[in-house]
Design a protein around this motif. Structure first.
Motif, PDB file in Angstrom:
ATOM      1  N   ALA A 166      31.608  95.445  57.204  1.00 48.21           N
ATOM      2  CA  ALA A 166      31.568  94.137  57.862  1.00 48.21           C
ATOM      3  C   ALA A 166      30.291  93.381  57.507  1.00 48.21           C
ATOM      4  CB  ALA A 166      31.679  94.310  59.377  1.00 48.21           C
ATOM      5  N   SER A 167      29.165  94.095  57.441  1.00 47.48           N
ATOM      6  CA  SER A 167      27.901  93.445  57.081  1.00 47.48           C
ATOM      7  C   SER A 167      27.941  92.941  55.643  1.00 47.48           C
ATOM      8  CB  SER A 167      26.747  94.435  57.262  1.00 47.48           C
ATOM      9  OG  SER A 167      26.634  94.861  58.602  1.00 47.48           O
ATOM     10  N   SER A 168      28.500  93.774  54.741  1.00 46.16           N
ATOM     11  CA  SER A 168      28.611  93.369  53.342  1.00 46.16           C
ATOM     12  C   SER A 168      29.522  92.154  53.192  1.00 46.16           C
ATOM     13  CB  SER A 168      29.152  94.542  52.509  1.00 46.16           C
ATOM     14  OG  SER A 168      29.378  94.143  51.181  1.00 46.16           O
ATOM     15  N   ARG A 169      30.640  92.170  53.917  1.00 41.35           N
ATOM     16  CA  ARG A 169      31.575  91.041  53.833  1.00 41.35           C
ATOM     17  C   ARG A 169      30.931  89.759  54.373  1.00 41.35           C
ATOM     18  NH1 ARG A 169      35.035  93.056  56.788  1.00 41.35           N
ATOM     19  NH2 ARG A 169      36.044  94.314  55.171  1.00 41.35           N
ATOM     20  N   GLU A 170      30.201  89.882  55.457  1.00 43.15           N
ATOM     21  CA  GLU A 170      29.536  88.714  56.024  1.00 43.15           C
ATOM     22  C   GLU A 170      28.485  88.169  55.054  1.00 43.15           C
ATOM     23  OE1 GLU A 170      28.862  85.734  58.788  1.00 43.15           O
ATOM     24  OE2 GLU A 170      30.455  87.245  58.714  1.00 43.15           O
ATOM     25  N   HIS A 171      27.776  89.077  54.386  1.00 46.25           N
ATOM     26  CA  HIS A 171      26.778  88.657  53.400  1.00 46.25           C
ATOM     27  C   HIS A 171      27.446  87.930  52.241  1.00 46.25           C
ATOM     28  CE1 HIS A 171      23.182  88.732  50.934  1.00 46.25           C
ATOM     29  NE2 HIS A 171      23.840  89.343  49.973  1.00 46.25           N
ATOM     30  N   LEU A 172      28.593  88.470  51.784  1.00 45.52           N
ATOM     31  CA  LEU A 172      29.313  87.821  50.687  1.00 45.52           C
ATOM     32  C   LEU A 172      29.808  86.439  51.099  1.00 45.52           C
ATOM     33  CD1 LEU A 172      30.646  87.835  47.907  1.00 45.52           C
ATOM     34  CD2 LEU A 172      32.607  88.971  48.932  1.00 45.52           C
ATOM     35  N   ASN A 173      30.349  86.336  52.318  1.00 50.57           N
ATOM     36  CA  ASN A 173      30.827  85.035  52.792  1.00 50.57           C
ATOM     37  C   ASN A 173      29.685  84.020  52.865  1.00 50.57           C
ATOM     38  OD1 ASN A 173      33.430  86.006  53.038  1.00 50.57           O
ATOM     39  ND2 ASN A 173      33.195  86.563  55.189  1.00 50.57           N
ATOM     40  N   ALA A 174      28.518  84.505  53.293  1.00 50.48           N
ATOM     41  CA  ALA A 174      27.364  83.605  53.364  1.00 50.48           C
ATOM     42  C   ALA A 174      26.940  83.159  51.962  1.00 50.48           C
ATOM     43  CB  ALA A 174      26.201  84.298  54.073  1.00 50.48           C
ATOM     44  N   ARG A 175      26.984  84.099  51.002  1.00 50.56           N
ATOM     45  CA  ARG A 175      26.632  83.747  49.620  1.00 50.56           C
ATOM     46  C   ARG A 175      27.617  82.731  49.047  1.00 50.56           C
ATOM     47  NH1 ARG A 175      26.120  88.643  45.750  1.00 50.56           N
ATOM     48  NH2 ARG A 175      25.404  86.985  44.355  1.00 50.56           N
ATOM     49  N   LEU A 176      28.900  82.962  49.290  1.00 50.61           N
ATOM     50  CA  LEU A 176      29.905  82.027  48.772  1.00 50.61           C
ATOM     51  C   LEU A 176      29.746  80.658  49.412  1.00 50.61           C
ATOM     52  CD1 LEU A 176      33.098  84.276  48.577  1.00 50.61           C
ATOM     53  CD2 LEU A 176      31.689  83.435  46.701  1.00 50.61           C
ATOM     54  N   ALA A 177      29.416  80.656  50.710  1.00 49.61           N
ATOM     55  CA  ALA A 177      29.225  79.377  51.381  1.00 49.61           C
ATOM     56  C   ALA A 177      28.024  78.634  50.798  1.00 49.61           C
ATOM     57  CB  ALA A 177      29.033  79.595  52.877  1.00 49.61           C
ATOM     58  N   ALA A 178      26.973  79.397  50.438  1.00 52.12           N
ATOM     59  CA  ALA A 178      25.780  78.762  49.877  1.00 52.12           C
ATOM     60  C   ALA A 178      25.984  78.357  48.421  1.00 52.12           C
ATOM     61  CB  ALA A 178      24.585  79.709  49.999  1.00 52.12           C
ATOM     62  N   LEU A 179      26.651  79.217  47.652  1.00 56.02           N
ATOM     63  CA  LEU A 179      26.834  78.942  46.225  1.00 56.02           C
ATOM     64  C   LEU A 179      27.974  77.976  45.960  1.00 56.02           C
ATOM     65  CD1 LEU A 179      26.458  82.601  44.917  1.00 56.02           C
ATOM     66  CD2 LEU A 179      24.761  80.776  44.757  1.00 56.02           C
ATOM     67  N   GLY A 180      28.979  78.008  46.831  1.00 51.27           N
ATOM     68  CA  GLY A 180      30.148  77.157  46.651  1.00 51.27           C
ATOM     69  C   GLY A 180      31.228  77.854  45.848  1.00 51.27           C
ATOM     70  N   THR A 181      32.471  77.584  46.192  1.00 54.24           N
ATOM     71  CA  THR A 181      33.605  78.163  45.478  1.00 54.24           C
ATOM     72  C   THR A 181      34.284  77.125  44.588  1.00 54.24           C
ATOM     73  OG1 THR A 181      35.065  77.660  47.350  1.00 54.24           O
ATOM     74  CG2 THR A 181      34.023  79.830  47.323  1.00 54.24           C
ATOM     75  N   ASN A 182      33.578  76.028  44.315  1.00 52.65           N
ATOM     76  CA  ASN A 182      34.178  74.930  43.563  1.00 52.65           C
ATOM     77  C   ASN A 182      33.671  74.847  42.129  1.00 52.65           C
ATOM     78  OD1 ASN A 182      31.609  74.239  44.301  1.00 52.65           O
ATOM     79  ND2 ASN A 182      32.084  72.167  44.970  1.00 52.65           N
ATOM     80  N   LEU A 183      33.157  75.964  41.608  1.00 47.32           N
ATOM     81  CA  LEU A 183      32.712  76.004  40.218  1.00 47.32           C
ATOM     82  C   LEU A 183      33.807  76.616  39.354  1.00 47.32           C
ATOM     83  CD1 LEU A 183      30.428  75.726  38.067  1.00 47.32           C
ATOM     84  CD2 LEU A 183      29.806  78.089  38.621  1.00 47.32           C
ATOM     85  N   LEU A 184      34.164  75.914  38.280  1.00 47.13           N
ATOM     86  CA  LEU A 184      35.124  76.419  37.312  1.00 47.13           C
ATOM     87  C   LEU A 184      34.451  76.502  35.947  1.00 47.13           C
ATOM     88  CD1 LEU A 184      38.331  74.353  38.234  1.00 47.13           C
ATOM     89  CD2 LEU A 184      37.784  76.694  38.915  1.00 47.13           C
ATOM     90  N   THR A 185      34.832  77.485  35.154  1.00 47.86           N
ATOM     91  CA  THR A 185      34.291  77.615  33.802  1.00 47.86           C
ATOM     92  C   THR A 185      35.423  77.533  32.791  1.00 47.86           C
ATOM     93  OG1 THR A 185      34.472  80.027  33.778  1.00 47.86           O
ATOM     94  CG2 THR A 185      32.426  79.084  34.630  1.00 47.86           C
TER      95      THR A 185
END
Length: 394
Positions: free
Chosen positions: A49-68
């Motif tokens: 749960a801690s790892s998942r919360e950390h990942l969600n926080a990272r995705l929220a900060a980095l954004g999921t709207n980057l495409l390559t």
């Protein structure tokens, strides 16, 4: 008329702890088996749960709207090449906020100095970069500065995090041997989670790359940021915009999906660890059952004496069942505390915010109590069925 004997709740509680108080070491060892099992399960859930919360926080900060975008496979034909103005084409798509490209320079190599063996490249890729790259990928400079319109024209380089470490560059200002000449290191990047390929890259300006390093202007990777709502629509238009004559010739990926896939893999591993914890908990339950059976055999005289004094079979059952419940509940409480402590420690070591779901703690203790009741049921029934005369004679 003789009144029927009764056993009050306080009496059940006192009798349920008699055997545990008489042999505390045995009780501790039996409860330890339960504690280890439930601690393992709670620790696994808490860490996950801690790892998942950390990942969600990272995705929220980095954004999921980057495409390559990169060149795809062309079976039986020449290699696919992206056009030099690919970034400009993508920038015209509705919903796109920014786009930037990098082009790999296959002939240029970078070394710590000119005396290094040419074969020892360290796997560092030299890439020409647009000036807006850092903003698009969400990168940050750890030391020095990023390329600008002036430095991009001269032999300067910005090193990715891993590239700087492999070249033993701790701070900007020094020189590296790049493309057969000295280049000044003007900056070192922090790790770029959404574009990890940049961590092991030496980035130079496109003007310098075209003039001195043989760059033909064709990018090898294109990075694009769009609004969250338009990501699906933009993704569908990237191929036709970059290569109108062959839209299927480009590969499009979403870096945040790789992080989400890692989380899914972690969840699968968590399920495996939970299965192992369940086995440990089952072994602990068997240990409680074994302890209670031995306790019944050792206390036959006590059982016989209590029966002779008026205790019913129901009273005997309640006594030993209560003892099993107390033993397993104490083990469950100890295991929950131990599991929560392990979860918090691992989260603190990794720099995560500790997340320990309270319902999981409650469910864990309740599970151990139920398991203890099931484990103690047979010994309790066996004790209740012991004839008083046999028990006293034994």
């Amino acid at each position: 008329m003789v009144s029927r004997s009764r056993l009050r709740a306080a009496d059940v509680a006192r009798l349920g702890t008699t055997g545990l108080r008489a042999r505390p070491m045995r009780a501790v060892l039996s409860a330890l088996g339960i504690a280890i099992g439930i601690a393992a399960m709670i620790a696994v859930v808490g860490i996950s749960a801690s790892s998942r919360e950390h990942l969600n926080a990272r995705l929220a900060a980095l954004g999921t709207n980057l495409l390559t975008v990169g060149p795809g496979e062309n079976l039986g034909g020449p290699p696919v090449r992206l056009p030099a103005d690919a970034a400009a084409r993508v920038a015209r798509i509705p919903g796109v906020r920014a786009a930037a490209a990098t082009g790999r320079l296959t002939e240029a190599k970078v070394y710590r100095n000119r005396m290094v063996d040419p074969g020892l490249t360290g796997g560092i890729a030299v890439q020409a970069s647009d000036l807006g790259l850092l903003d698009v990928v969400g990168g940050r400079v750890a030391a020095g500065r990023w390329l600008n319109a002036v430095t991009a024209r001269y032999p300067t380089v910005v090193l990715g995090h891993d590239a700087a470490r492999r070249l033993a560059i701790e701070r900007p200002g020094g020189l590296v041997w790049l493309g057969g000449r000295n280049a000044t290191v003007i900056g070192v990047l922090r790790p770029v989670p959404l574009a990890p390929e940049l961590d092991n890259a030496a980035l130079v300006g496109t003007t310098n790359a075209r003039r001195d390093l043989g760059y033909d202007g064709a990018p090898t990777t294109l990075y694009e940021r769009s609004t969250d709502a338009t990501v699906p629509a933009v993704r569908a238009l990237l191929g036709p915009s970059v290569l109108p004559e062959s839209p299927s010739g480009v590969q499009i990926s979403r870096p945040s999906d790789a992080l989400a896939a890692k989380n899914a893999a972690d969840d699968a591993f968590t399920g495996l660890l939970l299965a192992v914890g369940s086995i440990a908990l089952l072994v602990g339950g068997i240990g409680v059952a074994n302890t209670m059976v031995i306790s019944v055999l050792e206390r036959r005289r006590e059982i016989g004496l209590r029966r002779a004094l008026g205790a019913t079979r129901r009273h005997i059952r309640l006594q030993f069942l209560a003892e099993a419940l107390v033993l397993s509940t104490l083990g469950g409480l100890a295991g929950a505390a131990l599991g929560a402590g392990i979860s918090a420690t691992v989260a603190a070591v990794n720099g995560w915010a500790p997340v320990i779901p309270v319902p999981v703690l409650v469910a864990g203790v309740a599970l151990t109590t139920v398991l203890g009741g099931a484990a103690g049921l047979y010994p309790a029934i066996r004790a209740a069925r012991t004839p008083p005369t046999e028990a006293l004679a034994g």
